[in-house]
Design a protein around this motif. Sequence first.
Motif, PDB file in Angstrom:
ATOM      1  N   HIS A  28      12.067  37.775 -94.557  1.00  0.00           N
ATOM      2  CA  HIS A  28      12.414  36.378 -94.820  1.00  0.00           C
ATOM      3  C   HIS A  28      11.428  35.818 -95.841  1.00  0.00           C
ATOM      4  N   GLN A  29      11.955  34.994 -96.737  1.00  0.00           N
ATOM      5  CA  GLN A  29      11.121  34.461 -97.802  1.00  0.00           C
ATOM      6  C   GLN A  29       9.946  33.661 -97.245  1.00  0.00           C
ATOM      7  N   SER A  30      10.142  33.000 -96.105  1.00  0.00           N
ATOM      8  CA  SER A  30       9.059  32.226 -95.497  1.00  0.00           C
ATOM      9  C   SER A  30       7.906  33.128 -95.043  1.00  0.00           C
ATOM     10  N   ASP A  31       8.189  34.395 -94.752  1.00  0.00           N
ATOM     11  CA  ASP A  31       7.133  35.360 -94.411  1.00  0.00           C
ATOM     12  C   ASP A  31       6.629  36.098 -95.652  1.00  0.00           C
ATOM     13  N   ARG A  58      19.210  38.199-102.387  1.00  0.00           N
ATOM     14  CA  ARG A  58      18.613  37.011-101.772  1.00  0.00           C
ATOM     15  C   ARG A  58      19.726  36.207-101.115  1.00  0.00           C
ATOM     16  N   THR A  61      19.699  31.857 -95.211  1.00  0.00           N
ATOM     17  CA  THR A  61      19.756  32.072 -93.775  1.00  0.00           C
ATOM     18  C   THR A  61      18.908  31.017 -93.067  1.00  0.00           C
ATOM     19  N   TYR A  63      15.969  30.759 -90.195  1.00  0.00           N
ATOM     20  CA  TYR A  63      14.976  31.599 -89.531  1.00  0.00           C
ATOM     21  C   TYR A  63      13.956  30.678 -88.871  1.00  0.00           C
ATOM     22  N   THR A  68      15.907  29.220 -95.085  1.00  0.00           N
ATOM     23  CA  THR A  68      15.103  30.095 -95.937  1.00  0.00           C
ATOM     24  C   THR A  68      16.048  31.121 -96.541  1.00  0.00           C
ATOM     25  N   TYR A  69      15.495  32.134 -97.146  1.00  0.00           N
ATOM     26  CA  TYR A  69      16.280  33.235 -97.698  1.00  0.00           C
ATOM     27  C   TYR A  69      15.816  34.528 -97.036  1.00  0.00           C
ATOM     28  N   HIS A  70      16.754  35.453 -96.920  1.00  0.00           N
ATOM     29  CA  HIS A  70      16.391  36.802 -96.502  1.00  0.00           C
ATOM     30  C   HIS A  70      16.428  37.653 -97.761  1.00  0.00           C
TER      31      HIS A  70
END
Length: 116
Positions: A28-31, A58, A61, A63, A68-70
């Motif tokens: 996930h983009q947040s990670d 991209r 999603t 999360y 965010t984005y996966h």
Amino acid sequence: MSVEPAEADLSEDELKGLELIRETSGIHQSDFWKELDISSRKGSRIADRLATLGFIEREETVYNGHNTYHLEPAARELDFSMLMAGDMLSPFIGEEEVNPTSDAFSQWLMNLAYDE
């Protein structure tokens, strides 16, 4: 003639990001930006560039309750021609042990020789 972007054209941070996405098989983009120890803004720009160049997919999603984005590695075009001899697939595919004296191996080698 289409020219595909080369990984050599990526910055050091973009290469690290691409490697992280490939190693995790998706993140996930947040990670993503946290793992790279960069700002969310820079992480977003890196992910956007990698997606634009076709290195990753991209997808939007949710999360942990946030949008965010996966990020996933893009499917690559694979060339299986090296596994073929004429219309025969290499006998090494799908076999744990191949008998080099077997008819299947001999026939595949003969087709390989006659193909060239």
